[in-house]
Design an enzyme around this catalytic site. Structure first.
Site, PDB file in Angstrom:
ATOM      1  N   HIS A 131       0.852  -1.198   0.000  1.00 37.68           N
ATOM      2  CA  HIS A 131       0.000   0.000   0.000  1.00 37.68           C
ATOM      3  C   HIS A 131       0.882   1.239   0.000  1.00 37.68           C
ATOM      4  CE1 HIS A 131       0.680  -0.651   4.315  1.00 37.68           C
ATOM      5  NE2 HIS A 131       0.148   0.522   4.618  1.00 37.68           N
ATOM      6  N   HIS A 134       1.394   3.891   2.050  1.00 43.26           N
ATOM      7  CA  HIS A 134       1.937   4.622   3.205  1.00 43.26           C
ATOM      8  C   HIS A 134       3.463   4.690   3.159  1.00 43.26           C
ATOM      9  CE1 HIS A 134      -1.969   3.894   5.743  1.00 43.26           C
ATOM     10  NE2 HIS A 134      -2.053   4.958   4.965  1.00 43.26           N
ATOM     11  N   ASP A 168       5.784   4.374   5.294  1.00 46.38           N
ATOM     12  CA  ASP A 168       6.575   3.307   5.939  1.00 46.38           C
ATOM     13  C   ASP A 168       6.469   1.982   5.174  1.00 46.38           C
ATOM     14  OD1 ASP A 168       3.839   3.213   6.914  1.00 46.38           O
ATOM     15  OD2 ASP A 168       4.503   1.740   8.407  1.00 46.38           O
ATOM     16  N   HIS A 169       5.895   2.044   3.953  1.00 48.75           N
ATOM     17  CA  HIS A 169       5.809   0.859   3.089  1.00 48.75           C
ATOM     18  C   HIS A 169       6.354   1.129   1.688  1.00 48.75           C
ATOM     19  CE1 HIS A 169       3.476  -1.500   6.007  1.00 48.75           C
ATOM     20  NE2 HIS A 169       3.204  -0.286   6.436  1.00 48.75           N
ATOM     21  N   HIS A 219      -7.497  -0.911   5.370  1.00 50.26           N
ATOM     22  CA  HIS A 219      -6.492   0.001   5.949  1.00 50.26           C
ATOM     23  C   HIS A 219      -6.273   1.165   4.972  1.00 50.26           C
ATOM     24  CE1 HIS A 219      -2.878   1.155   8.166  1.00 50.26           C
ATOM     25  NE2 HIS A 219      -2.174   1.067   7.060  1.00 50.26           N
ATOM     26  N   ASP A 224      -0.341  -4.126   6.217  1.00 50.44           N
ATOM     27  CA  ASP A 224      -1.022  -3.639   7.417  1.00 50.44           C
ATOM     28  C   ASP A 224      -2.484  -4.092   7.457  1.00 50.44           C
ATOM     29  OD1 ASP A 224       1.321  -2.382   8.094  1.00 50.44           O
ATOM     30  OD2 ASP A 224       0.591  -0.338   7.768  1.00 50.44           O
ATOM     31  N   HIS A 247       4.306  -5.010  10.937  1.00 51.56           N
ATOM     32  CA  HIS A 247       4.678  -4.311  12.179  1.00 51.56           C
ATOM     33  C   HIS A 247       4.758  -5.270  13.357  1.00 51.56           C
ATOM     34  CE1 HIS A 247       4.244  -0.076  10.812  1.00 51.56           C
ATOM     35  NE2 HIS A 247       3.325  -0.578   9.982  1.00 51.56           N
TER      36      HIS A 247
HETATM   37 FE    FE Z   1       2.534   0.490   8.232  1.00 54.96          FE
HETATM   38 ZN    ZN Z   2      -0.038   1.475   6.679  1.00 54.12          ZN
END
Ligand code: FE
Ligand code: ZN
Length: 249
Positions: free
Chosen positions: A57, A59, A61-62, A114, A133, A171
């Site tokens: 996805h 985001h 942090d991805h 998400h 996530d 995570h």
């Molecule tokens: Fe994440």
């Molecule tokens: Zn995320």
């Protein structure tokens, strides 16, 4: 031939995953939480190459390391269209596709909730799923973009994978998820798992990967319909998700 997986912690609580097809030597990273850490691991592994980025996805942090890793390794970037909000893709997938690298086949599963474009990658032959996530150990992702109905359906499609499937969540949230699980579920297996999770974290050990069987037995989001009475399973899920959003523990 099978795949080999290197999992390592990055940022505050993310995991990064490098996946190597042993037959061909081709290497993919699932998401790009930290370009420098991933590049270092590519070198430390001795694999010496990065052929694909597979995003779950958009985001940061991805997908935040996509551009830097592409510049360094020239890899092909595959992901859902929403990733283009932060970096360009080479191939857009939305779920239903089958990706092959070397002898490895990954099925792309649509898992909205998400985010709306969220996808997961599943290898039936290797019995592994990279779920970003969506599903966490004893938890699930927050509903930033999708509805409870969408997320419930996504979680059900993951729960339908074979019990032995190893689930690579993005995570390490498990201790906090376990504290919440204990607050809504008095089941003995949940209690036993929570204790095992706290002990593992005390020792600094990861609780990822998990398995589909373990999540079906102890994840309060998958167990939502048996924990709260509601008109539909998706509504029960929505109630448990809302309770977790407000949980201080
Ligand atoms: Fe994440
Ligand atoms: Zn995320």
């Amino acid at each position: 031939m099978a795949i080999e997986i290197r999992q390592f912690p990055v940022l505050s609580d993310n995991y990064a995953f490098l996946v190597r097809d042993q037959g061909s030597g081709l290497v993919a990273t699932i998401d790009t939480p930290d370009a420098d850490a991933i590049a270092r691991e590519v070198e430390a592994s001795g694999w010496g190459r990065l052929d694909f980025i597979l995003n779950t996805h958009w985001h940061p942090d991805h997908a935040g390391g996509n551009a830097a890793l592409k510049a360094r390794f020239g890899c092909e970037i595959v992901g859902p269209a929403e990733v283009e909000k932060i970096a360009p893709l080479d191939r857009v997938v939305s779920g239903g596709e089958t990706l092959s690298f070397g002898d490895t086949t990954l099925k792309v599963l649509p898992t909205p909730g998400h985010t709306l474009g969220h996808i997961a990658y599943w290898s039936e032959a290797d019995a592994v799923a990279f779920v970003g996530d969506t599903l966490f150990a004893m938890g699930c992702g927050r509903l930033f973009e999708g509805t409870a109905e969408q997320m419930w359906k996504s979680l059900q499609s993951l729960a339908a994978l074979p019990d032995a499937t190893r689930v690579y969540c993005a995570h390490e949230y498990t201790a906090s998820n376990a504290r919440f699980a204990l607050s809504v579920d008095a089941d003995a297996q949940v209690k036993a798992r929570a204790e095992a999770v706290f002990a593992a974290r005390e020792r600094g050990e990861p609780t990822v990967p998990t398995t589909i069987a373990l999540e079906k037995a102890t994840n309060p989001f998958l167990r939502a319909p048996s924990l709260v009475s509601s008109a539909t399973p998706a509504e029960a899920f929505g109630q448990v998700r809302a309770a977790k959003d407000g949980f201080k523990g």
